[in-house]
Design an enzyme around this catalytic site. Sequence first.
Site, PDB file in Angstrom:
ATOM      1  N   LYS A  26       0.591   3.295  -3.034  1.00  0.00           N
ATOM      2  CA  LYS A  26      -0.615   4.076  -3.351  1.00  0.00           C
ATOM      3  C   LYS A  26      -0.340   5.583  -3.310  1.00  0.00           C
ATOM      4  O   LYS A  26      -0.935   6.346  -4.056  1.00  0.00           O
ATOM      5  CB  LYS A  26      -1.736   3.736  -2.358  1.00  0.00           C
TER       6      LYS A  26
ATOM      7  N   SER B  19       0.790  -1.240   0.000  1.00  0.00           N
ATOM      8  CA  SER B  19       0.000   0.000   0.000  1.00  0.00           C
ATOM      9  C   SER B  19       0.820   1.287   0.000  1.00  0.00           C
ATOM     10  O   SER B  19       0.267   2.344  -0.291  1.00  0.00           O
ATOM     11  CB  SER B  19      -0.932   0.025   1.211  1.00  0.00           C
TER      12      SER B  19
ATOM     13  N   TYR C 264      -1.666  -3.016 -11.078  1.00  0.00           N
ATOM     14  CA  TYR C 264      -1.783  -2.753  -9.628  1.00  0.00           C
ATOM     15  C   TYR C 264      -0.969  -3.763  -8.816  1.00  0.00           C
ATOM     16  O   TYR C 264      -0.277  -3.392  -7.858  1.00  0.00           O
ATOM     17  CB  TYR C 264      -3.266  -2.801  -9.225  1.00  0.00           C
TER      18      TYR C 264
ATOM     19  N   VAL D 177       0.988  -3.839   3.762  1.00  0.00           N
ATOM     20  CA  VAL D 177       0.853  -5.135   4.436  1.00  0.00           C
ATOM     21  C   VAL D 177       2.114  -6.003   4.384  1.00  0.00           C
ATOM     22  O   VAL D 177       2.170  -7.053   5.019  1.00  0.00           O
ATOM     23  CB  VAL D 177      -0.350  -5.955   3.920  1.00  0.00           C
TER      24      VAL D 177
ATOM     25  N   TYR E  85      -4.161   3.084   7.615  1.00  0.00           N
ATOM     26  CA  TYR E  85      -5.427   2.342   7.589  1.00  0.00           C
ATOM     27  C   TYR E  85      -6.417   2.947   8.579  1.00  0.00           C
ATOM     28  O   TYR E  85      -6.387   4.160   8.824  1.00  0.00           O
ATOM     29  CB  TYR E  85      -5.192   0.847   7.891  1.00  0.00           C
TER      30      TYR E  85
HETATM   31  N1  GLU Z   1      -1.603  -5.310  -2.583  1.00  0.00           N
HETATM   32  C1  GLU Z   1      -2.347  -5.195  -1.377  1.00  0.00           C
HETATM   33  C2  GLU Z   1      -3.829  -5.340  -1.625  1.00  0.00           C
HETATM   34  O1  GLU Z   1      -4.355  -4.751  -2.544  1.00  0.00           O
HETATM   35  C3  GLU Z   1      -2.041  -3.890  -0.742  1.00  0.00           C
HETATM   36  C4  GLU Z   1      -2.716  -3.783   0.572  1.00  0.00           C
HETATM   37  C5  GLU Z   1      -1.948  -3.043   1.600  1.00  0.00           C
HETATM   38  O2  GLU Z   1      -0.721  -3.016   1.647  1.00  0.00           O
HETATM   39  O3  GLU Z   1      -2.662  -2.452   2.407  1.00  0.00           O
HETATM   40  O4  GLU Z   1      -4.502  -6.020  -0.902  1.00  0.00           O
END
Ligand code: GLU
Length: 315
Positions: free
Chosen positions: A68, A65, A193, A263, A245
């Site tokens: 992002k 994440s 992604y 994560v 989060y």
């Molecule tokens: N690739 C992970 C997903 O889409 C990223 C989630 C994360 O790191 O919060 O579930």
Amino acid sequence: MVCRHYQELDAFVQEAKKKTGEGKVADYIPALAESGQDSLSVTIYHAENTCLTAGDADRTFTLQSISKVLSLALVLMDYGKEKVFSCVGQEPTGDPFNSMIKLETVNPGKPLNPMINAGALVVTSLIKGHSPKDRLNYLLGFIRRLANNQEITYCRHVAESEFSSSMINRAMCYYMKQYGIFKGDVEEVMDLYTKQCAIKMSSLDLAKIGCVFALDGKHPETGEQVIKKDVARICKTFMVTCGMYNASGEFAIKVGIPAKSGVSGGIMGISPYNFGIGIFGPALDEKGNSIAGVKLLEIMSEKYRLSYFLKHFLS
Ligand code: GLU
């Protein structure tokens, strides 16, 4: 660049490491489960191109994440705020990162922010390029400039593992497509992604990218304005409101810096004193944040008075 090992930081790592036993390594992306439970490392990269490290800092890990924020910076620069925020909102959800509940109940089809999976998938679908390969290279090129490291690439094993197991993310794309918010080809965007999330780097690379944000988008080594000032400000604000989060509120109180976790156990932090922080600690708490990484940031924030919300930053 050789980072100096710093004893005080090492003591903080040893203290925070005690938490690793209470966490759990993510296994919903099968390849992530291969990380060691009790590892913790940190690198601090300062604007004057000095660097401190503690723990097993040579290890590389995937961004998950954390990516992002980087894809958001890229599309904000390419399209501007108006276009991007017509597809994705600016509000925290209070829900887990992969929740789809508010896609139905609030503004149907429009994700609440770009830090949750639904919002990030829309952002990734906007990345420019004539072909899937072009889009990946464009994103990788941007991230390599941010870290000033041409070697950065993605981990095929982790990307494939997520691609073959991401049914909820696919479901969200189709849901948003129904409402005309998501316009791309779902499989193509999922491919990009999952590769984006699997981009791999060291805590030094991550700390350096944090430092770019700390300097409002200017690179400490190259002097290049890699991210527009206004875009860096927006990204940092999202990191404060939704970067950790649905624990972002508690994190703002306990640590008080813009930060983004993934994560894989990575955390990128941005200090008001012109340095970036890169952390890797794969054992996660129940919200998906590195349990020892958050503890380490709490210790560092208290010791070095890092919180943006302390009065001395206002005067
Ligand atoms: N690739 C992970 C997903 O889409 C990223 C989630 C994360 O790191 O919060 O579930």
